[in-house]
Design a protein around this motif. Structure first.
Motif, PDB file in Angstrom:
ATOM      1  N   ASP A  33       0.796  -1.126  -0.134  1.00  0.00           N
ATOM      2  CA  ASP A  33       0.092  -0.152   0.044  1.00  0.00           C
ATOM      3  C   ASP A  33       0.765   1.260  -0.013  1.00  0.00           C
ATOM      4  O   ASP A  33       0.491   2.276  -0.563  1.00  0.00           O
ATOM      5  CB  ASP A  33      -1.019   0.070   1.102  1.00  0.00           C
ATOM      6  CG  ASP A  33      -0.350  -0.234   2.368  1.00  0.00           C
ATOM      7  OD1 ASP A  33       0.762  -0.687   2.487  1.00  0.00           O
ATOM      8  OD2 ASP A  33      -0.732   0.104   3.615  1.00  0.00           O
ATOM      9  N   ALA A  34       1.996   1.220   0.633  1.00  0.00           N
ATOM     10  CA  ALA A  34       2.979   2.403   0.708  1.00  0.00           C
ATOM     11  C   ALA A  34       3.443   2.889  -0.843  1.00  0.00           C
ATOM     12  O   ALA A  34       3.649   3.927  -1.039  1.00  0.00           O
ATOM     13  CB  ALA A  34       3.978   2.329   1.477  1.00  0.00           C
ATOM     14  N   ASP A  89      -1.698  -4.865  -1.388  1.00  0.00           N
ATOM     15  CA  ASP A  89      -1.701  -5.505  -0.060  1.00  0.00           C
ATOM     16  C   ASP A  89      -1.914  -4.365   1.004  1.00  0.00           C
ATOM     17  O   ASP A  89      -0.916  -3.818   1.242  1.00  0.00           O
ATOM     18  CB  ASP A  89      -0.272  -6.390  -0.145  1.00  0.00           C
ATOM     19  CG  ASP A  89       0.104  -6.803   1.583  1.00  0.00           C
ATOM     20  OD1 ASP A  89      -0.808  -6.532   2.256  1.00  0.00           O
ATOM     21  OD2 ASP A  89       1.210  -7.307   1.426  1.00  0.00           O
ATOM     22  N   ASN A 131      -2.129  -3.198   4.057  1.00  0.00           N
ATOM     23  CA  ASN A 131      -1.984  -3.536   5.496  1.00  0.00           C
ATOM     24  C   ASN A 131      -1.815  -2.293   6.291  1.00  0.00           C
ATOM     25  O   ASN A 131      -1.488  -2.208   7.495  1.00  0.00           O
ATOM     26  CB  ASN A 131      -0.610  -4.543   5.586  1.00  0.00           C
ATOM     27  CG  ASN A 131       0.507  -3.820   4.963  1.00  0.00           C
ATOM     28  OD1 ASN A 131       0.821  -2.779   5.016  1.00  0.00           O
ATOM     29  ND2 ASN A 131       1.723  -4.667   4.624  1.00  0.00           N
ATOM     30  N   ARG A 132      -1.851  -1.244   5.812  1.00  0.00           N
ATOM     31  CA  ARG A 132      -1.786   0.290   6.190  1.00  0.00           C
ATOM     32  C   ARG A 132      -0.599   0.194   6.987  1.00  0.00           C
ATOM     33  O   ARG A 132      -0.478   0.994   7.956  1.00  0.00           O
ATOM     34  CB  ARG A 132      -3.095   0.468   6.887  1.00  0.00           C
ATOM     35  CG  ARG A 132      -4.402   0.499   6.209  1.00  0.00           C
ATOM     36  CD  ARG A 132      -5.479   0.293   6.681  1.00  0.00           C
ATOM     37  NE  ARG A 132      -5.540  -1.066   7.206  1.00  0.00           N
ATOM     38  CZ  ARG A 132      -6.477  -1.550   8.038  1.00  0.00           C
ATOM     39  NH1 ARG A 132      -7.188  -0.910   8.798  1.00  0.00           N
ATOM     40  NH2 ARG A 132      -6.508  -3.008   8.238  1.00  0.00           N
ATOM     41  N   GLN A 133       0.574  -0.369   6.515  1.00  0.00           N
ATOM     42  CA  GLN A 133       1.968   0.007   7.194  1.00  0.00           C
ATOM     43  C   GLN A 133       2.773   0.206   6.190  1.00  0.00           C
ATOM     44  O   GLN A 133       2.816  -0.491   4.973  1.00  0.00           O
ATOM     45  CB  GLN A 133       2.227  -1.087   7.814  1.00  0.00           C
ATOM     46  CG  GLN A 133       1.721  -1.164   9.308  1.00  0.00           C
ATOM     47  CD  GLN A 133       2.136  -2.400  10.065  1.00  0.00           C
ATOM     48  OE1 GLN A 133       1.732  -3.251  10.645  1.00  0.00           O
ATOM     49  NE2 GLN A 133       3.687  -2.008  10.478  1.00  0.00           N
ATOM     50  N   SER A 134       3.827   1.112   6.306  1.00  0.00           N
ATOM     51  CA  SER A 134       4.987   1.329   5.376  1.00  0.00           C
ATOM     52  C   SER A 134       6.197   0.691   6.094  1.00  0.00           C
ATOM     53  O   SER A 134       5.906  -0.011   6.868  1.00  0.00           O
ATOM     54  CB  SER A 134       4.868   2.906   4.950  1.00  0.00           C
ATOM     55  OG  SER A 134       5.145   3.603   6.052  1.00  0.00           O
TER      56      SER A 134
HETATM   57 MG   LIG Z   1       2.162  -1.932   3.556  1.00  0.00          MG
END
Ligand SMILES: [Mg+2]
Ligand SMILES: Cc1ncc(C[n+]2csc(CCOP(=O)(O)OP(=O)(O)O)c2C)c(N)n1
Length: 792
Positions: free
Chosen positions: A169-170, A197, A199-202
């Motif tokens: 996602d990043a 993907d 996952n709301r994390q970078s």
């Molecule tokens: Mg991510």
């Protein structure tokens, strides 16, 4: 409007779902173990961190299991997000395509690469990834190439595949994604899937909530179908129960960071938080029906970890509409650091990996066993599923036949610029009807006309799947440029976005291995703006894409048009970029020779891409005598005026400053008898050959001199060199080091001034006087002050 589950999709076979769930566990395990082995078990000789991304792999393993073992079709091509490389290796390991040795040498010399690599990995990799965003965007350009080949009758439409990006996602933060999105919409691309993907994390943290609901709008606006896979089947079932809607609504408004932190904390934390936030008897009762472990399972049952949801979504996109899947996931799903904001580079410790192994029923010592921990029946089912997948039957990449290159005559004219000569050569090819011309595809980011591609486009047309009328032509408004598009057109016009140019060239330049048809892409750009797309250029070269990059105008020789358009370090890029051979010809006949070589080099087994740095400056052309200048021009340089015996000096020049170099040579030849004049057509080739020859002396015991050593050995030992190039002087100053010669380098090391050529060349010391002065300096004692300037 973006679609949210449930999609109108066929029910999914529960046995298939169960089998893919088991394969998901395999992939999560094998990827984690591969990384663990590299970091904890393998000897370290240098003490450097090896790394690998267990959390990024666990985040996407369900998506990849569902895609590769159920949804993928034989002609689909996939770009895998860089940090999921170990999952791709695990898939090929289960397929029997990847060796244990390669996995054990993950991130080691000659082992499985850190990020999927077309050129360095031994498994088939459709698109390299690594620099985030580029691997995503190339799939859109590859789908355009596929359409181009179909429209030209060079690819059977029945064999059209989907060009698929599995992305983090990043990656949605990378600007090149949106440049690509706009271009893709203009060209009405098809058969492209981007699976996020989500996952709301970078790398650093959890991603900003404010963009939460915006990506789907952006993509839908650009013509994409957006399928959002937010909730898995467990959640959907719970939401349908009394009080469930409140949990669904709570999830919808839960900030990313909170969701991630609760995931990490687990069941009791979920319970405490939900009970604090939701004061509804039915919901409280519903929550109470789950124990802590079950509640954690429920809350993390997102769409991207639910095989049935994924399969339904893939089935719902069973047409050629470009589709974005926003698959909600958890970074590190199923691992001890799931949801932790610092988990990007997190590694399980030996105790944690042992716990994961035990939870999968894998015996200590059987970690590499592909089907460990499964009963015979389950193993047989999984083996059959894997053996029946599209990838198991994918043929090796095709080898496209080479297209013979016809003789390319030099354009006639006693005064010419290399840019005009380039346009003439392409026009002559277009008119010739030679098969090579049919393989050429030109492309340019809105500088087609100003880089002299126009005549070729007039002949061959713009590529458009559906006809594009030339309104000006139809209205009989005079214009030298025809601008009509049709399916047989051979020019792909791009908007101003140099990243797109290089990604387009990368995709076109991979047509041979990806689609079995050779294309010869020619892309034009203003030389200074190569820098704008530099990472995409590197990305194209790294994948061994074959193309001809024509950069013009260049240097400060563009004169009054210059200033901010002045390229300075482009010659250094030409020297430094692997996979790209750079030339800067001075004369039209050199250009013809080099283009011939380029079209062959673009097709050679050990070939590559080619960069020609050209100019709009028209200069007198040399009268040639028979000789081997052409071969030497290809090798990187030749004596335009051969040095006399024991010559004590030479002038070495590149490109557009040839007239100044010649004039200086004429001015000096009486005072410096035997003075040589070296035309460096490729500092890149000279330098590479010099390095290779030196290495070969030590590695292959091969004493062959390099071309530049042969050239410079014509001068007396201790002779001096004046070098001159319209660009960074360091592009040529290294010549002094080849034979230990004194060197006076001239070039450009300041930016941004307009002017006519006499003023600019004088101000930047590229004129004849500067060369004469530099030559005089060679003969002064080192450090002596220069005599005062006399001007006539
Ligand atoms: Mg991510
Ligand atoms: C152009 C570029 N800049 C920076 C990086 C370093 N980097 C690697 S992964 C990553 C963040 C990836 O986050 P995401 O795409 O969401 O992947 P995931 O969460 O699945 O690991 C960054 C910044 C990179 N690989 N490429």
């Amino acid at each position: 409007m973006p679609a949210i589950l449930p999609f109108p999709a066929p029910a999914t076979d529960p046995k298939l779902v169960a089998a893919i769930e088991m394969l998901d566990s395999r992939l999560r395990w094998l990827s984690a173990w591969t990384i663990h082995n590299a970091n904890h078990l393998r000897d370290s000789r240098d003490g450097l961190k090896v790394g690998g991304h267990q959390a990024s792999c666990a985040s996407i393993s369900t998506i990849m299991a569902a895609l590769y073992f159920a949804a993928l079709r034989p002609h689909d091509k996939v770009a895998v997000k860089p940090h999921a490389g170990p999952v791709l290796h695990a898939i090929h390991y289960l397929l029997g395509h990847q060796s244990l040795d390669q996995l054990q040498r993950f991130r080691g010399m000659g082992g499985a690469q850190s990020y999927p690599s077309r050129t360095k990995d031994r498994i088939p990799v459709d698109f390299s990834t690594g620099s985030v965003g580029l691997g995503v965007a190339i799939t859109a350009f590859a789908s355009l190439v596929q359409d181009y080949l179909i429209a030209h009758g060079q690819l059977d439409p029945a064999t059209a595949g989907r060009m698929i990006a599995l992305m983090g996602d990043a990656e949605l933060d990378e600007g090149n994604i949106y440049e690509c999105l706009i271009e893709a919409y203009k060209h009405d691309i098809r058969n492209c899937w981007w699976i996020v993907d989500y996952n709301r994390q970078s790398l650093d943290h959890t991603t900003a909530d404010r963009m939460f609901d915006r990506f789907d709008d952006i993509f839908a606006t650009c013509g994409w179908r957006v399928l959002t896979l937010k909730h898995g089947k467990l959640q959907q079932a719970a939401f349908a129960r009394p009080g469930g809607a409140r949990i669904a609504a709570w999830i919808d408004t839960c900030p990313n960071a909170d969701f991630a932190a609760l995931t990490y904390q687990g069941g009791s934390a979920w319970r405490a938080r939900l009970l604090t936030d939701i004061n509804d008897p039915a919901t409280i009762k519903l929550i109470a029906s789950f124990d802590d472990a079950a509640l954690a399972r429920l809350m993390t049952n997102l769409g991207g970890h639910c095989v049935a949801t994924l399969l339904e979504a893939f089935a719902a996109a069973d047409d050629d509409v470009p589709t974005m899947f926003i698959a909600y996931t958890i970074k590190g799903n199923g691992l001890p650091f799931a949801g932790h904001k610092d988990n990007h580079a997190g590694l399980m410790n030996p105790t944690q990996i042992a716990e994961l192994r035990d939870s999968l029923g894998i015996a200590a010592g059987a970690e590499w066993e592909p089907w460990a921990g499964l009963g015979d029946n389950a193993a047989a089912v999984l083996k059959a599923l894997v053996a029946g997948s599209a990838l198991a039957h994918a043929p090796p990449e095709p080898v496209a036949a080479a297209v013979p290159v016809p003789a390319i005559p030099a354009p006639e004219g006693s005064e010419q610029s290399t840019q005009a000569a380039f346009g003439r050569i392409l026009l002559d090819l277009a008119k010739s009807g030679h098969p090579l011309a049919d393989c050429i595809v030109t492309t340019s980011p809105d500088v087609t006309v100003s880089t002299n591609l126009g005549a070729f486009v007039n002949q061959r047309g713009l590529f458009r799947r559906s006809e594009l009328k030339d309104v000006f032509h139809a209205a009989r408004i005079p214009s030298p440029q025809k601008w009509m598009g049709h399916a047989a057109g051979q020019h792909i016009e791009l908007g101003i976005a140099e990243n797109n140019l290089f990604l387009m060239l990368a995709a076109l330049g991979l047509a041979a291995p990806l689609f079995g048809t050779r294309l010869l892409p020619v892309g034009t750009v203003y030389d200074p703006f190569i820098a704008r797309g530099l990472d995409a250029l590197n990305y194209a070269c790294y994948q061994d894409a074959r193309f001809l990059l024509v950069a013009t105008p260049s240097g400060l020789t563009l004169g009054p048009e210059g200033g901010a358009h002045q390229s300075i370090n482009a010659p250094l890029l030409g020297i430094g970029q692997p996979g790209l051979t750079a030339f800067e010809p001075a004369f039209a006949d050199e250009l013809a020779v080099l283009m011939h070589w380029a079209f062959e080099h673009m097709q050679a087994a050990n070939g590559g891409a080619v960069y020609l740095r050209l100019t709009t400056r028209s200069i007198p052309q040399p009268v040639r005598e028979a000789g081997d200048w052409a071969d030497h021009a290809v090798a990187g340089g030749y004596w335009l005026r051969a040095p006399g015996e024991s010559a004590t000096a030479a002038i070495a020049f590149t490109g557009a400053v040839a007239p100044e170099a010649l004039a200086a040579w004429e001015a000096l030849i009486e005072d410096v008898p035997g003075l040589g004049l070296l035309n460096v057509t490729s500092a890149d080739r000279l330098h590479r050959d010099w390095s290779a020859a030196r290495a070969a002396r030590w590695t292959d015991r091969d004493a062959r001199p390099s071309h530049v050593e042969t050239l410079l050995s014509a001068l007396a030992p201790g002779a001096g060199l004046v070098t001159i190039v319209d660009g960074s002087p360091s592009a040529l100053s290294w010549l002094g080091g080849v034979m230990g010669m004194r060197v006076c380098p001239l070039g450009v090391d300041r930016f941004g001034q307009t002017g006519d050529l006499p003023d600019l060349y004088r101000a930047y010391r590229l004129d004849t006087d500067a060369i004469v002065e530099a030559a005089a300096e060679l003969f002064l004692p080192r450090g002596a002050p220069a005599p005062p300037r006399h001007r006539g």
